[in-house]
Design a protein around this motif. Structure first.
Motif, PDB file in Angstrom:
ATOM      1  N   MET A   1      15.336 -17.400   2.753  1.00 10.06           N
ATOM      2  CA  MET A   1      14.868 -16.012   2.280  1.00 10.06           C
ATOM      3  C   MET A   1      13.678 -15.785   3.523  1.00 10.06           C
ATOM      4  SD  MET A   1      12.978 -15.353  -1.567  1.00 10.06           S
ATOM      5  CE  MET A   1      11.402 -15.119  -1.407  1.00 10.06           C
ATOM      6  N   SER A   2      13.815 -14.542   3.934  1.00 16.39           N
ATOM      7  CA  SER A   2      12.733 -14.141   4.847  1.00 16.39           C
ATOM      8  C   SER A   2      11.653 -13.111   4.072  1.00 16.39           C
ATOM      9  CB  SER A   2      13.223 -13.159   6.052  1.00 16.39           C
ATOM     10  OG  SER A   2      13.766 -12.109   5.634  1.00 16.39           O
ATOM     11  N   VAL A   3      10.489 -13.367   4.544  1.00 16.07           N
ATOM     12  CA  VAL A   3       9.387 -12.693   4.103  1.00 16.07           C
ATOM     13  C   VAL A   3       8.980 -11.757   5.335  1.00 16.07           C
ATOM     14  CG1 VAL A   3       7.003 -12.845   3.221  1.00 16.07           C
ATOM     15  CG2 VAL A   3       8.715 -14.483   2.646  1.00 16.07           C
ATOM     16  N   THR A   4       8.791 -10.436   4.607  1.00 13.67           N
ATOM     17  CA  THR A   4       8.538  -9.400   5.649  1.00 13.67           C
ATOM     18  C   THR A   4       6.845  -9.334   5.777  1.00 13.67           C
ATOM     19  OG1 THR A   4      10.126  -7.869   4.776  1.00 13.67           O
ATOM     20  CG2 THR A   4       8.333  -6.733   6.105  1.00 13.67           C
ATOM     21  N   PRO A   5       6.301  -9.760   7.041  1.00 12.11           N
ATOM     22  CA  PRO A   5       5.023  -9.950   7.139  1.00 12.11           C
ATOM     23  C   PRO A   5       4.276  -8.648   7.035  1.00 12.11           C
ATOM     24  CG  PRO A   5       6.295  -9.733   9.255  1.00 12.11           C
ATOM     25  CD  PRO A   5       7.015  -9.825   8.230  1.00 12.11           C
ATOM     26  N   PHE A   6       3.000  -8.765   6.537  1.00 13.40           N
ATOM     27  CA  PHE A   6       2.365  -7.181   6.396  1.00 13.40           C
ATOM     28  C   PHE A   6       0.925  -7.605   7.170  1.00 13.40           C
ATOM     29  CE2 PHE A   6       2.032  -9.675   2.492  1.00 13.40           C
ATOM     30  CZ  PHE A   6       0.614  -9.717   2.391  1.00 13.40           C
ATOM     31  N   SER A   7       0.273  -6.483   7.348  1.00 15.31           N
ATOM     32  CA  SER A   7      -1.103  -6.797   7.987  1.00 15.31           C
ATOM     33  C   SER A   7      -1.995  -6.456   7.213  1.00 15.31           C
ATOM     34  CB  SER A   7      -1.240  -5.861   9.303  1.00 15.31           C
ATOM     35  OG  SER A   7      -0.926  -4.606   9.059  1.00 15.31           O
ATOM     36  N   VAL A   8      -3.185  -6.794   7.426  1.00 20.78           N
ATOM     37  CA  VAL A   8      -4.375  -6.473   6.721  1.00 20.78           C
ATOM     38  C   VAL A   8      -5.087  -4.966   7.419  1.00 20.78           C
ATOM     39  CG1 VAL A   8      -6.768  -7.145   6.033  1.00 20.78           C
ATOM     40  CG2 VAL A   8      -4.704  -8.830   6.016  1.00 20.78           C
ATOM     41  N   LYS A   9      -5.383  -4.257   6.405  1.00 24.76           N
ATOM     42  CA  LYS A   9      -6.007  -2.995   6.921  1.00 24.76           C
ATOM     43  C   LYS A   9      -7.486  -2.551   6.317  1.00 24.76           C
ATOM     44  CE  LYS A   9      -2.728  -0.146   9.006  1.00 24.76           C
ATOM     45  NZ  LYS A   9      -1.478   0.776   8.360  1.00 24.76           N
ATOM     46  N   LYS A  10      -8.351  -2.082   7.305  1.00 24.89           N
ATOM     47  CA  LYS A  10      -9.642  -1.914   6.964  1.00 24.89           C
ATOM     48  C   LYS A  10      -9.793  -0.532   6.804  1.00 24.89           C
ATOM     49  CE  LYS A  10     -14.425  -3.374   7.191  1.00 24.89           C
ATOM     50  NZ  LYS A  10     -15.250  -4.181   7.575  1.00 24.89           N
ATOM     51  N   ILE A  11     -10.211  -0.080   5.660  1.00 23.25           N
ATOM     52  CA  ILE A  11     -10.097   1.593   5.302  1.00 23.25           C
ATOM     53  C   ILE A  11     -11.588   1.899   5.084  1.00 23.25           C
ATOM     54  CG2 ILE A  11      -9.430   3.467   3.726  1.00 23.25           C
ATOM     55  CD1 ILE A  11      -7.008   1.756   5.183  1.00 23.25           C
ATOM     56  N   GLY A  12     -11.953   3.164   5.755  1.00 30.85           N
ATOM     57  CA  GLY A  12     -12.971   3.669   5.424  1.00 30.85           C
ATOM     58  C   GLY A  12     -12.799   5.087   4.798  1.00 30.85           C
ATOM     59  N   LEU A  13     -13.519   5.166   3.600  1.00 26.32           N
ATOM     60  CA  LEU A  13     -13.217   6.138   2.716  1.00 26.32           C
ATOM     61  C   LEU A  13     -14.556   7.214   2.214  1.00 26.32           C
ATOM     62  CD1 LEU A  13     -11.528   7.680   0.311  1.00 26.32           C
ATOM     63  CD2 LEU A  13     -12.109   5.950  -1.194  1.00 26.32           C
ATOM     64  N   LEU A  14     -14.262   8.621   2.606  1.00 25.44           N
ATOM     65  CA  LEU A  14     -15.465   9.345   2.270  1.00 25.44           C
ATOM     66  C   LEU A  14     -14.909  10.609   1.564  1.00 25.44           C
ATOM     67  CD1 LEU A  14     -16.928  11.038   5.664  1.00 25.44           C
ATOM     68  CD2 LEU A  14     -14.592   9.646   5.438  1.00 25.44           C
ATOM     69  N   SER A  15     -15.668  11.487   0.983  1.00 18.10           N
ATOM     70  CA  SER A  15     -15.416  12.703   0.359  1.00 18.10           C
ATOM     71  C   SER A  15     -16.341  13.660   0.512  1.00 18.10           C
ATOM     72  CB  SER A  15     -15.105  12.638  -1.062  1.00 18.10           C
ATOM     73  OG  SER A  15     -14.465  13.524  -1.591  1.00 18.10           O
ATOM     74  N   ASP A  16     -16.373  14.777   0.161  1.00 15.27           N
ATOM     75  CA  ASP A  16     -17.229  15.904   0.025  1.00 15.27           C
ATOM     76  C   ASP A  16     -18.217  16.132   1.324  1.00 15.27           C
ATOM     77  OD1 ASP A  16     -16.698  17.299  -2.664  1.00 15.27           O
ATOM     78  OD2 ASP A  16     -16.351  15.214  -2.993  1.00 15.27           O
ATOM     79  N   THR A  17     -17.754  16.100   2.444  1.00  2.00           N
ATOM     80  CA  THR A  17     -18.647  16.182   3.676  1.00  2.00           C
ATOM     81  C   THR A  17     -19.019  17.580   3.692  1.00  2.00           C
ATOM     82  OG1 THR A  17     -16.537  16.552   5.136  1.00  2.00           O
ATOM     83  CG2 THR A  17     -17.777  14.157   4.993  1.00  2.00           C
ATOM     84  N   HIS A  18     -18.342  18.793   3.235  1.00  2.00           N
ATOM     85  CA  HIS A  18     -18.769  20.196   3.384  1.00  2.00           C
ATOM     86  C   HIS A  18     -19.198  20.580   4.580  1.00  2.00           C
ATOM     87  CE1 HIS A  18     -18.272  21.117  -1.177  1.00  2.00           C
ATOM     88  NE2 HIS A  18     -18.615  19.486  -1.179  1.00  2.00           N
ATOM     89  N   GLY A  19     -18.345  20.055   5.557  1.00  2.38           N
ATOM     90  CA  GLY A  19     -18.788  20.707   7.024  1.00  2.38           C
ATOM     91  C   GLY A  19     -19.667  20.127   7.695  1.00  2.38           C
ATOM     92  N   PHE A  20     -20.201  18.845   7.162  1.00  2.12           N
ATOM     93  CA  PHE A  20     -21.305  18.118   7.680  1.00  2.12           C
ATOM     94  C   PHE A  20     -20.695  16.575   8.063  1.00  2.12           C
ATOM     95  CE2 PHE A  20     -25.029  15.214   7.239  1.00  2.12           C
ATOM     96  CZ  PHE A  20     -25.667  15.444   8.526  1.00  2.12           C
TER      97      PHE A  20
END
Length: 175
Positions: A1-20
């Motif tokens: 049985m083979s396992v599909t490797p996955f990587s680790v991702k670091k996410i930056g999340l923001l909202s409501d910058t309203h043009g700034f």
């Protein structure tokens, strides 16, 4: 049985910058692999600055018009590593989802649901729908929020871990 490797991702999340784009964004997200924006971007220039930093995934918000609505959809549903992700600007939160969010949650069954709009930082687990909800609050300077907030976290396979919050009193003189 083979396992599909996955990587680790670091996410930056923001909202409501309203043009700034707050000066802290580039430093807070410097080690992230991707930046996600949960709507109310405000200008194409902010979207361009973010995408110049890192690959950008975004949705448009209720203040975004014209080109931003053409470039970014209202909702994004995708797989990041092994986590199913749903982003919608006006989505509510566990127990108080918008009708559109509830419909998409039932259809897509995400493990991570991200919304913006309220300008209120919220991280909550929804046992009923078996998902983590994150609203990163507001990173811009328009609105009634008292703090500039954004988050970063790691997606490791199906796991969402190591969530960190940037939360600084909002400076009326920045920008």
């Amino acid at each position: 049985m083979s396992v599909t490797p996955f990587s680790v991702k670091k996410i930056g999340l923001l909202s409501d910058t309203h043009g700034f784009l707050h000066p802290a964004v580039s430093d807070f997200f410097k080690d992230c692999d991707e930046i996600w924006h949960a709507g109310d971007i405000g200008t194409l220039e902010v979207a361009r600055q973010l995408s110049d930093m890192k690959p950008l995934r975004a949705v448009h918000g209720n203040i975004d018009g014209g080109q931003l609505r053409i470039q970014f959809r209202e909702a994004e549903q995708f797989l990041c590593e092994q986590a199913r992700v749903l982003i919608l600007h006006i989505g509510g939160y566990p127990g108080k989802y918008s009708p559109k969010a509830l419909k998409l949650i039932r259809e897509f069954q995400p493990s991570l649901f991200i919304s913006g709009h309220s300008h209120i930082l919220k991280v909550m687990y929804d046992e009923k729908h078996n998902l983590l909800h994150i609203n990163p609050g507001a990173a811009g300077k328009s609105g009634l929020h008292q703090s500039t907030t954004m988050v970063r976290f790691i997606i490791d396979g199906e796991r969402i871990r190591d969530l960190e919050v940037y939360d600084q009193p909002r400076s009326r003189s920045v920008g």
